[in-house]
Motif scaffolding. Sequence first.
Motif, short mmCIF file in Angstrom:
data_model
loop_
_atom_site.label_atom_id
_atom_site.label_comp_id
_atom_site.label_asym_id
_atom_site.label_seq_id
_atom_site.Cartn_x
_atom_site.Cartn_y
_atom_site.Cartn_z
N MET A 1 52.20 -51.42 -79.69
CA MET A 1 52.09 -52.03 -78.39
C MET A 1 51.00 -53.09 -78.45
O MET A 1 49.92 -52.86 -78.97
CB MET A 1 51.74 -50.95 -77.35
N ASP A 2 51.29 -54.25 -77.89
CA ASP A 2 50.33 -55.35 -77.86
C ASP A 2 49.41 -55.16 -76.66
O ASP A 2 49.83 -55.18 -75.53
CB ASP A 2 51.08 -56.67 -77.74
N ARG A 3 48.12 -54.97 -76.95
CA ARG A 3 47.15 -54.70 -75.88
C ARG A 3 46.46 -55.97 -75.41
O ARG A 3 45.52 -55.90 -74.64
CB ARG A 3 46.13 -53.69 -76.36
N ARG A 4 46.92 -57.10 -75.87
CA ARG A 4 46.30 -58.34 -75.43
C ARG A 4 46.48 -58.54 -73.94
O ARG A 4 47.47 -58.13 -73.36
CB ARG A 4 46.91 -59.53 -76.14
N THR A 5 45.52 -59.18 -73.36
CA THR A 5 45.56 -59.44 -71.94
C THR A 5 46.10 -60.84 -71.69
O THR A 5 46.19 -61.65 -72.60
CB THR A 5 44.15 -59.33 -71.33
N PRO A 6 46.45 -61.14 -70.44
CA PRO A 6 46.93 -62.48 -70.13
C PRO A 6 45.87 -63.54 -70.41
O PRO A 6 44.71 -63.22 -70.64
CB PRO A 6 47.24 -62.42 -68.63
N ALA A 7 46.26 -64.77 -70.32
CA ALA A 7 45.33 -65.88 -70.54
C ALA A 7 44.10 -65.74 -69.66
O ALA A 7 44.19 -65.19 -68.56
CB ALA A 7 46.04 -67.19 -70.23
N PRO A 8 42.97 -66.22 -70.13
CA PRO A 8 41.74 -66.12 -69.34
C PRO A 8 41.90 -66.76 -67.97
O PRO A 8 42.61 -67.74 -67.80
CB PRO A 8 40.72 -66.89 -70.16
N THR A 9 41.22 -66.19 -67.02
CA THR A 9 41.25 -66.70 -65.66
C THR A 9 40.49 -68.01 -65.60
O THR A 9 39.45 -68.15 -66.22
CB THR A 9 40.58 -65.68 -64.72
N GLN A 10 40.99 -68.95 -64.85
CA GLN A 10 40.33 -70.25 -64.72
C GLN A 10 39.12 -70.16 -63.81
O GLN A 10 39.13 -69.45 -62.81
CB GLN A 10 41.31 -71.29 -64.16
N ALA A 11 38.08 -70.88 -64.15
CA ALA A 11 36.86 -70.92 -63.35
C ALA A 11 37.02 -71.91 -62.20
O ALA A 11 37.75 -72.88 -62.30
CB ALA A 11 35.69 -71.35 -64.23
N ALA A 12 36.31 -71.63 -61.10
CA ALA A 12 36.27 -72.58 -60.00
C ALA A 12 35.50 -73.82 -60.46
O ALA A 12 34.56 -73.70 -61.24
CB ALA A 12 35.59 -71.95 -58.79
N PRO A 13 35.91 -75.00 -60.02
CA PRO A 13 35.23 -76.21 -60.47
C PRO A 13 33.74 -76.21 -60.11
O PRO A 13 33.37 -75.83 -59.01
CB PRO A 13 35.95 -77.33 -59.72
N VAL A 14 32.90 -76.58 -61.03
CA VAL A 14 31.48 -76.82 -60.85
C VAL A 14 30.69 -75.58 -60.40
O VAL A 14 29.64 -75.70 -59.81
CB VAL A 14 31.24 -77.98 -59.86
N CYS A 15 31.16 -74.42 -60.68
CA CYS A 15 30.41 -73.20 -60.36
C CYS A 15 29.91 -72.62 -61.68
O CYS A 15 30.71 -72.17 -62.51
CB CYS A 15 31.27 -72.18 -59.62
N ALA A 16 28.60 -72.63 -61.86
CA ALA A 16 28.02 -72.18 -63.12
C ALA A 16 28.36 -70.72 -63.42
O ALA A 16 28.62 -70.37 -64.57
CB ALA A 16 26.51 -72.37 -63.09
N ARG B 1 30.39 -69.40 -66.62
CA ARG B 1 29.77 -68.43 -67.52
C ARG B 1 30.68 -67.22 -67.73
O ARG B 1 30.91 -66.80 -68.87
CB ARG B 1 28.42 -67.97 -66.96
N LEU B 2 31.20 -66.67 -66.64
CA LEU B 2 32.06 -65.49 -66.75
C LEU B 2 33.37 -65.81 -67.46
O LEU B 2 33.86 -65.01 -68.26
CB LEU B 2 32.32 -64.89 -65.38
N GLN C 1 34.59 -64.18 -70.92
CA GLN C 1 35.91 -63.55 -71.01
C GLN C 1 36.68 -64.09 -72.21
O GLN C 1 37.27 -63.33 -72.98
CB GLN C 1 36.69 -63.81 -69.72
N GLN C 2 36.65 -65.39 -72.41
CA GLN C 2 37.34 -66.00 -73.54
C GLN C 2 36.74 -65.55 -74.87
O GLN C 2 37.48 -65.27 -75.83
CB GLN C 2 37.28 -67.53 -73.44
N ALA C 3 35.42 -65.47 -74.93
CA ALA C 3 34.76 -65.02 -76.16
C ALA C 3 35.13 -63.57 -76.48
O ALA C 3 35.41 -63.23 -77.63
CB ALA C 3 33.25 -65.16 -76.03
N ALA C 4 35.14 -62.74 -75.46
CA ALA C 4 35.49 -61.33 -75.66
C ALA C 4 36.93 -61.21 -76.17
O ALA C 4 37.21 -60.42 -77.08
CB ALA C 4 35.32 -60.56 -74.36
#
Length: 56
Positions: A1-16, A20-21, A25-28
Motif C-alpha cells: 500500500m502506498d502511504r504517500r500523502t497528497p501534494a503539499p498544501t499551498q501557502a497563503a500568499p505573503v504569510c511567513a 514556513r509550515l 511539510q514538503q521537507a518531511a
Amino acid sequence: MDRRTPAPTQAAPVCAECVRLSNEQQAANAEGDYSRESDCRVLLARHRTAEHGGER
C-alpha cells in the motif's frame, strides 16, 4: 500500500507562517517522514482557520 500523502498544501500568499509550515511539510514528505508531514498539514490548516478565515 502506498502511504504517500497528497501534494503539499499551498501557502497563503505573503504569510511567513504559511510558507514556513508548507516548506516543513514538503521537507518531511521528501524525507519520508509522513507523521511529521501530517502534523504540518494539521498545523497549517489550524493556522489558516485562525489567521486567514479558513482554507485557502
